[in-house]
Design a protein around this motif. Structure first.
Motif, PDB file in Angstrom:
ATOM      1  N   LEU A 299     -27.530 -10.452   8.559  1.00  0.00           N
ATOM      2  CA  LEU A 299     -26.352 -10.189   9.371  1.00  0.00           C
ATOM      3  C   LEU A 299     -25.525  -9.134   8.655  1.00  0.00           C
ATOM      4  O   LEU A 299     -25.119  -9.332   7.507  1.00  0.00           O
ATOM      5  N   ILE A 300     -25.292  -8.014   9.308  1.00  0.00           N
ATOM      6  CA  ILE A 300     -24.490  -6.963   8.716  1.00  0.00           C
ATOM      7  C   ILE A 300     -23.363  -6.608   9.683  1.00  0.00           C
ATOM      8  O   ILE A 300     -23.371  -7.018  10.846  1.00  0.00           O
ATOM      9  N   GLY A 301     -22.415  -5.850   9.196  1.00  0.00           N
ATOM     10  CA  GLY A 301     -21.289  -5.446  10.024  1.00  0.00           C
ATOM     11  C   GLY A 301     -20.045  -5.310   9.178  1.00  0.00           C
ATOM     12  O   GLY A 301     -20.018  -5.733   8.010  1.00  0.00           O
ATOM     13  N   PRO A 302     -18.987  -4.726   9.725  1.00  0.00           N
ATOM     14  CA  PRO A 302     -17.760  -4.523   8.956  1.00  0.00           C
ATOM     15  C   PRO A 302     -17.057  -5.840   8.655  1.00  0.00           C
ATOM     16  O   PRO A 302     -17.443  -6.908   9.160  1.00  0.00           O
ATOM     17  N   ASN A 303     -16.017  -5.763   7.832  1.00  0.00           N
ATOM     18  CA  ASN A 303     -15.204  -6.936   7.544  1.00  0.00           C
ATOM     19  C   ASN A 303     -14.641  -7.501   8.843  1.00  0.00           C
ATOM     20  O   ASN A 303     -14.303  -6.765   9.775  1.00  0.00           O
ATOM     21  N   ALA A 304     -14.539  -8.847   8.887  1.00  0.00           N
ATOM     22  CA  ALA A 304     -13.968  -9.564  10.041  1.00  0.00           C
ATOM     23  C   ALA A 304     -14.814  -9.414  11.297  1.00  0.00           C
ATOM     24  O   ALA A 304     -14.312  -9.616  12.407  1.00  0.00           O
TER      25      ALA A 304
ATOM     26  N   VAL B 181     -25.939 -12.977   5.045  1.00  0.00           N
ATOM     27  CA  VAL B 181     -24.955 -11.911   5.200  1.00  0.00           C
ATOM     28  C   VAL B 181     -25.138 -10.930   4.051  1.00  0.00           C
ATOM     29  O   VAL B 181     -25.149 -11.324   2.884  1.00  0.00           O
ATOM     30  N   LEU B 182     -25.295  -9.656   4.387  1.00  0.00           N
ATOM     31  CA  LEU B 182     -25.416  -8.607   3.389  1.00  0.00           C
ATOM     32  C   LEU B 182     -24.495  -7.447   3.766  1.00  0.00           C
ATOM     33  O   LEU B 182     -24.209  -7.233   4.940  1.00  0.00           O
ATOM     34  N   HIS B 183     -24.075  -6.695   2.752  1.00  0.00           N
ATOM     35  CA  HIS B 183     -23.288  -5.488   3.014  1.00  0.00           C
ATOM     36  C   HIS B 183     -24.070  -4.212   2.723  1.00  0.00           C
ATOM     37  O   HIS B 183     -23.756  -3.163   3.282  1.00  0.00           O
ATOM     38  N   ASP B 184     -25.073  -4.289   1.855  1.00  0.00           N
ATOM     39  CA  ASP B 184     -25.862  -3.111   1.518  1.00  0.00           C
ATOM     40  C   ASP B 184     -26.930  -2.896   2.599  1.00  0.00           C
ATOM     41  O   ASP B 184     -27.884  -3.666   2.710  1.00  0.00           O
TER      42      ASP B 184
ATOM     43  N   LEU C  29     -23.208  -7.207  13.685  1.00  0.00           N
ATOM     44  CA  LEU C  29     -22.075  -7.810  14.369  1.00  0.00           C
ATOM     45  C   LEU C  29     -20.871  -6.885  14.309  1.00  0.00           C
ATOM     46  O   LEU C  29     -20.628  -6.226  13.290  1.00  0.00           O
ATOM     47  N   SER C  30     -20.114  -6.867  15.377  1.00  0.00           N
ATOM     48  CA  SER C  30     -18.881  -6.090  15.436  1.00  0.00           C
ATOM     49  C   SER C  30     -17.936  -6.783  16.403  1.00  0.00           C
ATOM     50  O   SER C  30     -18.302  -7.019  17.564  1.00  0.00           O
TER      51      SER C  30
ATOM     52  N   TYR D 143     -19.457   1.211  12.003  1.00  0.00           N
ATOM     53  CA  TYR D 143     -18.898   1.445  10.669  1.00  0.00           C
ATOM     54  C   TYR D 143     -17.919   2.616  10.608  1.00  0.00           C
ATOM     55  O   TYR D 143     -17.266   2.818   9.584  1.00  0.00           O
ATOM     56  N   ARG D 144     -17.845   3.383  11.683  1.00  0.00           N
ATOM     57  CA  ARG D 144     -16.940   4.534  11.765  1.00  0.00           C
ATOM     58  C   ARG D 144     -17.216   5.553  10.662  1.00  0.00           C
ATOM     59  O   ARG D 144     -16.312   6.057   9.993  1.00  0.00           O
ATOM     60  N   VAL D 145     -18.504   5.862  10.473  1.00  0.00           N
ATOM     61  CA  VAL D 145     -18.913   6.943   9.583  1.00  0.00           C
ATOM     62  C   VAL D 145     -19.976   7.761  10.302  1.00  0.00           C
ATOM     63  O   VAL D 145     -20.728   7.241  11.140  1.00  0.00           O
ATOM     64  N   SER D 146     -20.035   9.036   9.990  1.00  0.00           N
ATOM     65  CA  SER D 146     -21.104   9.877  10.529  1.00  0.00           C
ATOM     66  C   SER D 146     -22.192   9.999   9.477  1.00  0.00           C
ATOM     67  O   SER D 146     -21.917  10.131   8.280  1.00  0.00           O
TER      68      SER D 146
END
Length: 265
Positions: A39-44, A201-204, A218-219, A242-245
Motif C-alpha cells: 500500500l503506497i500513497g501520500p501522508n493521510a 505500507v511502504l513509502h519507497d 491510495l489517495s 504525489y504532485r511531482v513530475s
C-alpha cells in the motif's frame, strides 16, 4: 508451519475517526495466497487506517472475507487466529530478551499447539530470529535495542505466529539498506513458502515495485491505482497522487523513477 490456501476479498470498506470518514466504499480484487501487496500513497491517504481495519482494531463497515469467513464479524480473539498486525509504533520499554519475546509470541498465538515441546518452540523461535538476521541479538533485552533492531525483533514476533494474513505498517522505516532488502526478501519468500497473504505500507516506491506482486495506490481514502507495479506506478500517478513530475521506466528488478520537479498542491 501450515500452508495457507484462502484468498482475501475486501469489499466496500468504510471507516474513520470522530465522525470523519477516512476511507469510504473501498474495494479491492481478491488477494491470493502467497501474494505480497504494498500500500503506497501520500501522508493521510488512509494506509494505516486500512490496515487497522483489516486487523480488527478499527471499527469498519463493509466486508472482509478470508475464504468463507467474514472477518469483520469475528470477535477480536477469533480474528487474531487468522490475521497478525505489526504497527509502525513499537513498545519502548519491555523487560524481555528478543528470544523470550519471540517465544512468547509462539505461546500466545491463538493457533499455537499446546502440545509442542519447549525445545520445538525454542527451535522455531530461533529459526525465525536467524532468518530475520538478528541471531546475535537473541539474548539482548528489547529495551537495549536501537529503533531498527526493535523493528526487526517485532517482525520476528509477527512472522513466528504464521498467520494467514500478515499486515505490516512501514516494516523497514528504521532499517539501513542491507536490512531493508533482507526483510523484503524474507517477507516475499515466506509468502511463497506458506501461502501467506502479506499487505504492507511502504513509502519507497522503488522497493515496493521490486518486491511486490501488486501495488495499491491510495489517495484521499480511495484507490487511485491497483495492479502489478508497472501498471500501478506511472507518470500520471506521480503527478496526480504525489504532485511531482517524473518518468517511470521498467527495470529487470522493478522500476526506475526519475523525478523532475514538484507540482503545485
Amino acid at each position: 508451519m501450515a500452508l495457507h490456501d484462502e484468498k482475501l476479498v475486501i469489499s466496500d470498506i468504510s471507516t474513520g475517526y470522530s465522525g470523519r470518514k477516512i476511507i469510504e466504499n473501498l474495494s479491492l480484487p481478491a488477494i491470493l495466497p502467497g501474494q505480497v501487496v504494498s500500500l503506497i500513497g501520500p501522508n493521510a491517504a488512509g494506509k494505516t487506517t486500512l490496515l487497522r481495519s483489516l486487523a480488527g482494531l478499527q471499527q469498519a463497515h463493509g466486508s472482509v472475507q478470508l475464504g468463507h469467513r467474514e472477518l469483520l464479524s469475528l470477535p477480536l480473539a477469533d480474528h487474531a487466529r487468522h490475521v497478525t498486525y505489526m504497527p509502525q509504533s513499537l513498545p519502548q520499554r519491555v523487560a524481555l530478551s528478543v528470544l523470550e519475546a519471540v517465544i512468547g509470541a509462539v505461546r500466545a498465538s491463538p493457533v499455537s499447539d499446546s502440545l509442542e515441546s519447549d525445545q520445538a518452540v525454542l527451535e522455531r523461535a530461533m529459526d525465525v530470529i536467524e532468518r530475520v538476521g538478528i541471531g546475535h541479538l537473541a539474548m539482548s533485552g528489547l529495551d537495549s535495542l536501537s529503533g531498527g533492531q526493535r523493528q526487526l525483533a517485532s517482525l520476528a514476533q509477527a512472522l513466528v505466529r504464521s498467520p494467514q494474513v500478515l499486515l505490516l505498517d512501514e516494516p523497514i522505516s528504521a532499517l539501513d539498506l542491507h536490512y531493508q532488502l533482507r526483510v523484503m526478501k524474507l517477507v516475499r519468500d515466506l509468502a511463497r513458502e506458506m501461502g501467506m497473504i502479506i499487505l504492507m505500507v511502504l513509502h519507497d516506491l522503488t522497493i515496493a515495485a521490486r518486491w511486490s506482486d501488486r501495488i495499491v495506490v491510495l489517495s484521499g481514502g480511495k484507490v487511485a491505482a491497483d495492479g502489478p507495479p508497472a501498471e500501478a506506478v506511472t507518470d500520471r500517478v506521480l503527478a496526480d497522487v504525489y504532485r511531482v513530475s517524473g518518468r517511470v521506466s521498467p527495470q529487470n528488478a522493478g522500476l526506475h523513477i526519475d523525478i523532475d520537479d514538484i507540482l503545485p498542491l
